[in-house]
Design a protein around this motif. Sequence first.
Motif, mmCIF file in Angstrom:
data_model
loop_
_atom_site.group_PDB
_atom_site.id
_atom_site.type_symbol
_atom_site.label_atom_id
_atom_site.label_comp_id
_atom_site.label_asym_id
_atom_site.label_seq_id
_atom_site.Cartn_x
_atom_site.Cartn_y
_atom_site.Cartn_z
ATOM 1 N N LEU A 276 83.299 30.209 31.115
ATOM 2 C CA LEU A 276 84.190 29.308 31.850
ATOM 3 C C LEU A 276 85.648 29.719 31.711
ATOM 4 O O LEU A 276 86.400 29.692 32.685
ATOM 5 C CB LEU A 276 84.017 27.869 31.364
ATOM 6 N N THR B 52 88.162 28.592 37.054
ATOM 7 C CA THR B 52 88.512 27.588 36.040
ATOM 8 C C THR B 52 90.010 27.335 36.050
ATOM 9 O O THR B 52 90.464 26.188 36.070
ATOM 10 C CB THR B 52 88.070 28.055 34.643
ATOM 11 N N ALA C 124 81.787 23.265 39.254
ATOM 12 C CA ALA C 124 81.642 24.091 38.059
ATOM 13 C C ALA C 124 80.202 24.099 37.554
ATOM 14 O O ALA C 124 79.674 25.145 37.156
ATOM 15 C CB ALA C 124 82.585 23.597 36.961
#
Length: 158
Positions: A12, A18, A66
């Motif tokens: 991530l 991100t 995500a």
Amino acid sequence: MVTLVRQEIFKLVHKKSTWATSIILLVIMTIFAVISRNHPNTIDPKTIFVSLFTGFDWIVLFMIAAASSIISMEFQYGTIKELLYRKYYRGEILVSKWLAMVLYSIYFIALAFVYSLILKLILFNGTFQLSETYGNKHSILVTPFTRLYQDLWHCGWF
């Protein structure tokens, strides 16, 4: 299990999306704060602060994106097979992804809260006080967290 969570967090942190979503969140919050400052009769500054300048709503959208991307990336790059051939069980892999998403959501909420305080100090310093009561007789500073708890309660997390 800790190794799997660390690997997910590492993935991530090193994804461009991100950091892009973090910047997009801050820009959106700034836009709503400026609109609320220029048009306080249309958008109440207290109400918009309690929702972290609409940050909560956008965080949900970013978390969905995500979560779907960390699963799809495993299949896209073929790394899911490597994970399954190792000593980890499928359940451990899924729980580690879930825990990574929980930590990622905590990051987003903390970012939105701190940035909301900064926006409040810059744009709304004399408009309202954080110690004023709002809603369920909580202070304005505590109300975003009670709203978050209520949202999680309705989703069945608690």
